[in-house]
Design a protein around this motif. Structure first.
Motif, PDB file in Angstrom:
ATOM      1  N   ASP A   1       2.338 -59.329 -18.716  1.00 20.10           N
ATOM      2  CA  ASP A   1       3.480 -59.156 -17.825  1.00 20.10           C
ATOM      3  C   ASP A   1       3.502 -57.767 -17.185  1.00 20.10           C
ATOM      4  N   VAL A   2       3.128 -56.750 -17.948  1.00 22.37           N
ATOM      5  CA  VAL A   2       3.137 -55.399 -17.405  1.00 22.37           C
ATOM      6  C   VAL A   2       2.111 -55.273 -16.277  1.00 22.37           C
ATOM      7  N   PHE A   3       0.970 -55.935 -16.433  1.00 22.36           N
ATOM      8  CA  PHE A   3      -0.035 -55.929 -15.366  1.00 22.36           C
ATOM      9  C   PHE A   3       0.483 -56.648 -14.134  1.00 22.36           C
ATOM     10  N   ALA A   4       1.206 -57.751 -14.324  1.00 22.93           N
ATOM     11  CA  ALA A   4       1.776 -58.470 -13.193  1.00 22.93           C
ATOM     12  C   ALA A   4       2.716 -57.568 -12.402  1.00 22.93           C
ATOM     13  N   ALA A   5       3.482 -56.741 -13.109  1.00 20.57           N
ATOM     14  CA  ALA A   5       4.391 -55.810 -12.428  1.00 20.57           C
ATOM     15  C   ALA A   5       3.601 -54.770 -11.649  1.00 20.57           C
ATOM     16  N   ALA A   6       2.498 -54.286 -12.231  1.00 18.62           N
ATOM     17  CA  ALA A   6       1.660 -53.310 -11.527  1.00 18.62           C
ATOM     18  C   ALA A   6       1.026 -53.923 -10.284  1.00 18.62           C
ATOM     19  N   LEU A   7       0.587 -55.173 -10.394  1.00 24.77           N
ATOM     20  CA  LEU A   7      -0.012 -55.859  -9.253  1.00 24.77           C
ATOM     21  C   LEU A   7       1.019 -56.074  -8.148  1.00 24.77           C
ATOM     22  N   THR A   8       2.229 -56.388  -8.552  1.00 27.67           N
ATOM     23  CA  THR A   8       3.311 -56.557  -7.583  1.00 27.67           C
ATOM     24  C   THR A   8       3.581 -55.251  -6.840  1.00 27.67           C
ATOM     25  N   GLY A   9       3.504 -54.138  -7.561  1.00 27.61           N
ATOM     26  CA  GLY A   9       3.696 -52.843  -6.924  1.00 27.61           C
ATOM     27  C   GLY A   9       2.602 -52.541  -5.916  1.00 27.61           C
ATOM     28  N   ALA A  10       1.371 -52.864  -6.260  1.00 29.33           N
ATOM     29  CA  ALA A  10       0.261 -52.664  -5.324  1.00 29.33           C
ATOM     30  C   ALA A  10       0.439 -53.532  -4.088  1.00 29.33           C
ATOM     31  N   LYS A  11       0.873 -54.764  -4.282  1.00 26.45           N
ATOM     32  CA  LYS A  11       1.117 -55.669  -3.158  1.00 26.45           C
ATOM     33  C   LYS A  11       2.184 -55.091  -2.234  1.00 26.45           C
ATOM     34  N   GLN A  12       3.245 -54.562  -2.814  1.00 25.07           N
ATOM     35  CA  GLN A  12       4.329 -54.002  -2.025  1.00 25.07           C
ATOM     36  C   GLN A  12       3.856 -52.824  -1.185  1.00 25.07           C
ATOM     37  N   ALA A  13       2.912 -52.050  -1.737  1.00 21.60           N
ATOM     38  CA  ALA A  13       2.431 -50.867  -1.027  1.00 21.60           C
ATOM     39  C   ALA A  13       1.582 -51.220   0.192  1.00 21.60           C
ATOM     40  N   VAL A  14       0.702 -52.213   0.062  1.00 19.64           N
ATOM     41  CA  VAL A  14      -0.217 -52.530   1.159  1.00 19.64           C
ATOM     42  C   VAL A  14       0.301 -53.626   2.078  1.00 19.64           C
ATOM     43  N   ASP A  15       1.260 -54.413   1.591  1.00 19.34           N
ATOM     44  CA  ASP A  15       1.759 -55.561   2.361  1.00 19.34           C
ATOM     45  C   ASP A  15       3.255 -55.709   2.093  1.00 19.34           C
ATOM     46  N   PRO A  16       4.067 -54.765   2.560  1.00 23.03           N
ATOM     47  CA  PRO A  16       5.484 -54.725   2.177  1.00 23.03           C
ATOM     48  C   PRO A  16       6.270 -55.979   2.532  1.00 23.03           C
ATOM     49  N   ARG A  17       5.858 -56.714   3.558  1.00 19.78           N
ATOM     50  CA  ARG A  17       6.581 -57.937   3.917  1.00 19.78           C
ATOM     51  C   ARG A  17       5.982 -59.180   3.263  1.00 19.78           C
ATOM     52  N   GLY A  18       4.907 -58.985   2.505  1.00 19.42           N
ATOM     53  CA  GLY A  18       4.302 -60.107   1.784  1.00 19.42           C
ATOM     54  C   GLY A  18       3.677 -61.148   2.674  1.00 19.42           C
ATOM     55  N   LEU A  19       3.062 -60.728   3.796  1.00 18.08           N
ATOM     56  CA  LEU A  19       2.497 -61.679   4.762  1.00 18.08           C
ATOM     57  C   LEU A  19       1.209 -62.329   4.279  1.00 18.08           C
ATOM     58  N   LEU A  20       0.425 -61.609   3.466  1.00 23.26           N
ATOM     59  CA  LEU A  20      -0.941 -62.040   3.154  1.00 23.26           C
ATOM     60  C   LEU A  20      -0.986 -63.054   2.015  1.00 23.26           C
TER      61      LEU A  20
END
Length: 528
Positions: free
Chosen positions: A502-521
């Motif tokens: 779960d902690v890794f999932a949170a880290a991955l979510t943070g990376a996603k937010q940084a490169v794709d803030p609107r979640g388009l990809l």
């Protein structure tokens, strides 16, 4: 690329389709499955009506709303994908397809998508078997997006730079296996990466899914061949430094490997290449039991030997592929080298096989005696034809699908019994579940299972879902990985969510937010 027409509803090229007449009855006779053989035709393409695009795509750079283009880009090549296309029930359809010619075109598509509130699914060869390119749940009611665009990268298909001194090449992500190898062959080089989807899949797809190649040991994963990667995101481009190795923190390219289009659109990569092999030797070794073959395969890799091929087929798998008569398991052993003789390496592998009860023929003597191709050639031909055969069997009312995993040697016997038992129980009799090892490591194998059963026509998707649920649950509870080389996509998400911390999932979510803030990809894949 080749001028060949793609099969719009199934695998591969239309001119390579296998005639299904007689296939079902033959499969039934070989496998002991009754009632197979009646051939069904696909719904005519002209009978399929697609909904109108939900987006105004008049300003989409390189955009297309062509019907066939939208169909091709709305489905991968899994069994349920193929069934839906075959029946004309394409439930989730992209609104448009963009075909950029370069990286600037990719950036333009992402900029357009942000303004249009459109999700973007990167697309290479379209060979995903896990729902990786399907616009499921995107656009319309219940979605945060107004529509979805497929971003086709196949026009980016060139080798841009070659460093023969370091043996590396800078290659665009849309290059398919044959296109890539054709360009490298001009220089006597090869990437030496040959997945079963080789004729259609692309470098970008291999990188995005952490694909595994045909070779069973050694440098067989795309990870092993990657020097650096470049990707475009809504927040800008990022590229890892080109190095033979580095200990400088978390590697940028290692984040992109396996990201499945969620952390950026991969546009190019520096890949490690090598001279083309000139020396090859192989044997097919017979074992009385699958367990004995397992012991031999484990002993070979734990002895430090790295044969290019170490493919173990159980009794049923050997029978299905023509590599055996069903009385025992077969271990296909192959070695190769670009510059040195390999017979000594083969002899070392065969000596270990003999210690575990393996037996084999001299292939030259056998071919001279019966005038037929050897076991290794027979298996290789069957391996390459398997996706086409699946489509022919589908038309005959046969449910056939595959799933794969990896597990440590100590847990494999109990795991194998647990998984095969769960699938048989889910499908009921008659049902056949066979197994082969696609890759073999010192600490465990990568088992690849093939399921064959009579399909309940019209109910295939529900039947498949029961099988898939049972297989995924058994793999997860048995301690295996939900995927070794097929990727996660949307089909494997429930079990991937269990497998990852779960902690890794949170880290991955943070990376996603940084490169794709609107979640388009590629929303819905891996996270979100």
């Amino acid at each position: 690329m080749t001028g060949r027409e793609r099969n719009w509803w199934g695998w591969g090229f239309a001119d390579a389709r296998i005639d299904p007449h007689g296939i079902g009855a033959h499969a039934g006779a070989v496998l002991g499955l009754d009632g197979l053989g009646a051939v069904e035709d696909p719904v005519p393409l002209e009978a399929i009506a697609l909904p109108a695009p939900r987006l105004d795509v008049s300003a989409l750079p390189g955009g297309s709303t062509d019907k066939l283009d939208r169909i091709h880009h709305s489905l991968g090549k899994s069994y349920p994908d193929t069934i839906r296309a075959f029946r004309g029930a394409i439930d989730h359809v992209v609104d448009a397809v963009a075909h950029p010619a370069d990286e600037a075109g990719v950036e333009a598509v992402l900029e357009w998508a942000a303004g249009a509130n459109a999700a973007v699914i990167p697309y290479g060869g379209g060979t995903s078997v896990v729902g990786g390119v399907e616009p499921r749940g995107l656009g319309g009611d219940g979605s945060s997006f107004d529509g979805v665009v497929s971003l086709d990268l196949t026009r980016l298909d060139r080798i841009l730079e070659l460093d023969e001194h370091s043996r590396a090449a800078r290659i665009q992500a849309g290059a398919s296996g044959p296109v890539l190898e054709s360009q490298l062959r001009e220089h006597g080089l090869t990437l030496r990466f040959f997945p079963q989807s080789f004729e259609l899949s692309t470098l970008g797809g291999w990188l995005a899914t952490r694909a595994g190649g045909h070779f069973a040991t050694g440098r067989t994963h795309i990870d092993d061949l990657t020097e650096s990667i470049r990707a475009v995101t809504p927040s800008g481009a990022w590229e890892s430094r080109r190095l033979p190795g580095s200990g400088a923190g978390v590697s940028p390219d290692r984040m992109l490997l396996g990201s499945e289009g969620t952390l950026g659109v991969i546009t190019e990569a520096w890949m490690r290449v090598q001279p083309r092999p000139e020396h090859r030797a192989s044997r097919a070794v017979r074992f009385g039991t699958f367990a004995a073959g397992c012991d031999a395969a484990r002993a070979i890799v734990q002895a430090g030997l790295t044969p290019a091929n170490l493919r173990l087929l159980d009794e049923l798998e050997a029978l299905q592929t023509g590599a055996g008569d069903g009385s025992g398991a077969v271990l296909v052993v192959g070695v190769e080298s670009p510059g040195v003789d390999v017979e000594d390496d083969l002899r070392r592998c065969l000596a270990i096989c003999r210690e575990h009860g393996g037996a084999y023929d001299d292939p030259a003597a056998k071919k001279a005696a019966d005038g037929a191709a050897g076991t290794v050639d027979t298996w290789r031909d069957a391996f390459l034809a398997m996706p086409y055969l699946r489509d022919a069997l589908l038309r005959c009312g046969v449910l056939t699908d595959t799933f794969e995993t990896a597990i440590t040697w100590d847990r494999f016997p109990a795991f194998h019994a647990h998984v095969t038992g769960a699938v048989r129980e889910a499908l009921g009799e008659p049902c056949r579940v066979s197994c082969r090892f696609t890759h073999v490591y010192p600490d465990g194998p990568a088992p690849y299972y093939t399921v064959i059963a009579p399909a309940r026509r019209g109910e295939e998707l529900a039947q498949w879902q029961r099988m898939k649920q049972a297989a995924g649950d058994a793999i997860s509870s048995g301690g295996g990985t939900i995927t070794h080389h097929h990727a996660v996509g949307r089909d494997h998400r429930p079990w991937y969510d269990v497998q990852r911390p779960d902690v890794f999932a949170a880290a991955l979510t943070g990376a996603k937010q940084a490169v794709d803030p609107r979640g388009l990809l590629n929303p819905g894949v891996l996270i979100g």
